[in-house]
Design a protein around this motif. Structure first.
Motif, PDB file in Angstrom:
ATOM      1  N   ALA A   8      -2.936   0.464   3.353  1.00 21.48           N
ATOM      2  CA  ALA A   8      -2.915   1.435   2.565  1.00 21.48           C
ATOM      3  C   ALA A   8      -4.241   1.561   1.817  1.00 21.48           C
ATOM      4  O   ALA A   8      -4.720   0.498   1.216  1.00 21.48           O
ATOM      5  CB  ALA A   8      -1.671   1.110   1.393  1.00 21.48           C
ATOM      6  N   TYR A   9      -4.952   2.583   1.833  1.00 20.94           N
ATOM      7  CA  TYR A   9      -5.988   2.880   1.573  1.00 20.94           C
ATOM      8  C   TYR A   9      -5.873   3.470  -0.087  1.00 20.94           C
ATOM      9  O   TYR A   9      -5.549   4.739  -0.201  1.00 20.94           O
ATOM     10  CB  TYR A   9      -7.023   3.645   2.129  1.00 20.94           C
ATOM     11  N   HIS A  10      -6.355   2.712  -1.043  1.00 18.46           N
ATOM     12  CA  HIS A  10      -6.226   3.175  -2.565  1.00 18.46           C
ATOM     13  C   HIS A  10      -7.592   3.906  -2.492  1.00 18.46           C
ATOM     14  O   HIS A  10      -8.896   3.011  -2.838  1.00 18.46           O
ATOM     15  CB  HIS A  10      -5.903   2.158  -3.327  1.00 18.46           C
ATOM     16  N   SER A  11      -7.830   5.050  -2.927  1.00 17.14           N
ATOM     17  CA  SER A  11      -8.960   5.815  -3.130  1.00 17.14           C
ATOM     18  C   SER A  11      -9.414   5.714  -4.718  1.00 17.14           C
ATOM     19  O   SER A  11      -8.886   6.264  -5.361  1.00 17.14           O
ATOM     20  CB  SER A  11      -8.954   7.248  -2.612  1.00 17.14           C
ATOM     21  N   GLN A  57     -13.509   9.050  -5.226  1.00 17.61           N
ATOM     22  CA  GLN A  57     -13.210  10.396  -4.818  1.00 17.61           C
ATOM     23  C   GLN A  57     -13.249  11.346  -5.635  1.00 17.61           C
ATOM     24  O   GLN A  57     -13.692  12.573  -5.084  1.00 17.61           O
ATOM     25  CB  GLN A  57     -11.517  10.128  -4.448  1.00 17.61           C
ATOM     26  N   LYS A  81     -14.182  10.907  -0.036  1.00 20.99           N
ATOM     27  CA  LYS A  81     -12.555  10.805   0.431  1.00 20.99           C
ATOM     28  C   LYS A  81     -12.441  10.433   1.956  1.00 20.99           C
ATOM     29  O   LYS A  81     -11.357   9.515   1.802  1.00 20.99           O
ATOM     30  CB  LYS A  81     -12.227  12.349   0.238  1.00 20.99           C
ATOM     31  N   ASP A  82     -13.038  11.066   2.815  1.00 16.11           N
ATOM     32  CA  ASP A  82     -12.623  10.557   4.175  1.00 16.11           C
ATOM     33  C   ASP A  82     -13.408   9.376   4.847  1.00 16.11           C
ATOM     34  O   ASP A  82     -12.887   8.748   5.703  1.00 16.11           O
ATOM     35  CB  ASP A  82     -12.866  12.018   4.898  1.00 16.11           C
ATOM     36  N   VAL A 108     -11.528   6.162   4.800  1.00 18.87           N
ATOM     37  CA  VAL A 108     -10.226   5.950   5.912  1.00 18.87           C
ATOM     38  C   VAL A 108     -10.730   6.189   7.314  1.00 18.87           C
ATOM     39  O   VAL A 108     -10.214   5.282   8.299  1.00 18.87           O
ATOM     40  CB  VAL A 108      -9.455   7.179   5.439  1.00 18.87           C
ATOM     41  N   LYS A 138      -2.807   4.370   5.934  1.00 21.08           N
ATOM     42  CA  LYS A 138      -1.751   5.150   5.097  1.00 21.08           C
ATOM     43  C   LYS A 138      -2.442   5.644   3.595  1.00 21.08           C
ATOM     44  O   LYS A 138      -2.980   4.330   3.419  1.00 21.08           O
ATOM     45  CB  LYS A 138      -0.307   4.625   5.210  1.00 21.08           C
ATOM     46  N   GLU A 139      -2.394   6.656   3.407  1.00 18.96           N
ATOM     47  CA  GLU A 139      -2.745   6.992   2.137  1.00 18.96           C
ATOM     48  C   GLU A 139      -1.519   7.424   1.329  1.00 18.96           C
ATOM     49  O   GLU A 139      -0.900   8.198   1.610  1.00 18.96           O
ATOM     50  CB  GLU A 139      -3.741   8.373   2.158  1.00 18.96           C
ATOM     51  N   GLY A 192      -2.013  10.165  -4.604  1.00 19.99           N
ATOM     52  CA  GLY A 192      -3.510   8.979  -4.285  1.00 19.99           C
ATOM     53  C   GLY A 192      -4.554   9.827  -5.525  1.00 19.99           C
ATOM     54  O   GLY A 192      -5.461   8.988  -5.459  1.00 19.99           O
TER      55      GLY A 192
END
Length: 468
Positions: free
Chosen positions: A345-348, A353, A359-360, A363, A374-375, A379
């Motif tokens: 799970a990516y916590h931005s 961000q 942002k991308d 990931v 998974k985002e 988020g």
């Protein structure tokens, strides 16, 4: 937004810049939909639009900050989600930073507030002091938990006897904030890193680049493994890494507390250190592994725009400042040797961000490294860390943290990745004591692991060695 500043007021460059920002706002209210404090509290004055009105009135009238203004500005996380949402391009970050500096200059805070803010400003940006404080915090945390357990058991027994229920404890003021600070102290302090000595770390094979990495302050004490992973990975990829002599703290922590003089002094020291490298053997980038620091360093050009001695130097540093994921994306990493079969799970981080508009990239890097990414839902909302916010505003920070963890849990990840030490500490504390704690690590630690580095320590403690 119509403004009513006098020519004398607009002669001040800082006020002129804020007046321009105020005129950009069109009252649309889009910011309220993504502001964490407005979502929690439902008060217009705890939204960016409401704070803008308060700041406008304070600046136009030229009055000292009032307790009402201070309360609502202090509740702002500086997550900058409003800037991502705003269709008019209101630069809220510069406006609220100016408001905080004005508050610091014109408002005398209550003694407990002054004490806590003074302690934080005197300790956090200085690694040796911070390490010593954490050693004391470790002991205090043990004592606090024992005392809380004994006190709760005693009160619970009385409450159950009288009412059939256990009480809910409440803490206020300085003690509440001190408690929050102690709870964030790690139960085990990492050993000093070999990187503390600084110096140059040569590229393996043909050199394809040369960068300086921000050693930083709090992160170098709490999680030295992050910069260690970055150095290993970059040098394996043919990049020479230097830790600039005399760099110190970037100034971000105290900058967002309104302590302009201290933050600018720290920033100037870092700028001078990096300029010496740029004018010496040269730098392709100043690489930052803590996104909260990165947002501020990328803003040095604005911070020193009116300083004849530092305007050019600050702009040069800001121009080559890159988050570690930004720089890695330029290197064309080799394919991952094997898929790890793990869901991340990516916590931005907000500073990533919203503050830097990244942002991308993280990931994409994680997916290229063989992870299923998974985002989580919501988020865009802050985890509640926000520099020292989780100490100064612990109730709001805890509500945001628990909301964030709920969304992360719904993604059912094996682990969590993030790019900011504040978020990592905040989320890890939220998982402490849970039946199913999910380990959280820095993005660069995972990428380093995939490309030949060691298993991150947080994953080793969680039993991932048997799955590696």
């Amino acid at each position: 937004m119509q403004t009513n500043f006098t020519p004398a007021q607009l002669a001040d460059p800082a006020m002129a810049a804020s007046e321009k920002i105020l005129r950009t706002c069109v009252h649309c209210g889009f910011c309220t939909a993504t502001c964490p404090t407005y979502q929690l509290l439902g008060d217009e004055l705890d939204s960016p639009r409401g704070r803008i009105y308060l700041i406008k009135d304070m600046f136009e009238t030229g009055k000292p900050a009032t307790p009402e203004v201070v309360k609502h500005v202090d509740r702002c996380l500086s997550c900058l989600s409003c800037m991502t949402t705003c269709p008019s391009g209101v630069h809220y970050m510069h406006l609220v930073d100016h408001a905080r500096a004005h508050i610091e200059q014109t408002y005398r805070r209550p003694l407990p507030d002054r004490l806590m803010r003074g302690v934080l400003a005197a300790i956090l940006p200085y690694p040796n002091r911070f390490r010593l404080a954490l050693a004391g915090g470790f002991l205090a945390r043990k004592a606090l938990r024992l005392a809380s357990l004994l006190r709760w058991k005693g009160r619970a027994a009385v409450a159950v006897a009288r009412h059939g229920t256990a009480p809910v404890s409440a803490r206020t003021g300085l003690f509440r904030r001190a408690h929050a600070m102690i709870e964030l102290a790690p139960l085990r302090l990492p050993s000093r890193s070999h990187l503390d000595r600084g110096g140059v770390h040569p590229a393996q094979g043909s050199r394809r680049g040369r960068v300086a990495i921000l050693k930083g302050c709090a992160q170098s004490v709490l999680a030295p493994s992050i910069n260690e992973a970055a150095v290993r990975l970059l040098t394996r990829l043919g990049v020479e890494v230097v830790f600039a002599k005399g760099e110190g703290c970037c100034g971000a922590l105290v900058h967002h507390m309104g302590k302009e003089s201290q933050s600018h002094a720290q920033a100037k020291r870092a700028i001078d250190a990096w300029i010496a490298e740029m004018d010496g053997e040269g730098l392709d980038a100043v690489v930052i592994t803590a996104s909260g620091c990165g947002t501020t360093i990328k803003d040095y050009g604005f911070m020193f725009r009116d300083d004849p001695a530092y305007a050019d130097k600050a702009a040069r540093v800001s121009a080559i400042a890159k988050d570690v994921t930004e720089y890695l994306a330029t290197l064309d990493l080799p394919p991952a040797p094997e898929a790890r079969g793990l869901t991340v799970a990516y916590h931005s981080a907000c500073s990533m961000q919203h503050g830097q508009g990244i942002k991308d990239l993280p990931v994409k890097l994680l997916k290229a490294a063989g992870f299923t990414v998974k985002e989580p839902a919501e988020g865009h909302l802050c985890c509640g860390s926000a520099g020292v916010y989780n100490i100064m505003q612990p109730e709001i920070a805890t509500r945001l943290r628990d909301r964030k963890i709920g969304n992360l849990d719904r993604a059912k990840p094996d682990l969590i990745a993030a790019g900011n030490i504040g978020c990592i500490t905040q989320i890890a504390e939220g998982y402490a004591g849970k039946d199913r704690p999910v380990p959280i690590v820095h993005t660069v630690e995972l990428i380093d692991w995939v490309h030949g580095g060691p298993l991150p320590e947080a994953l080793e403690r969680a039993g991932f060695a048997s799955r590696a």
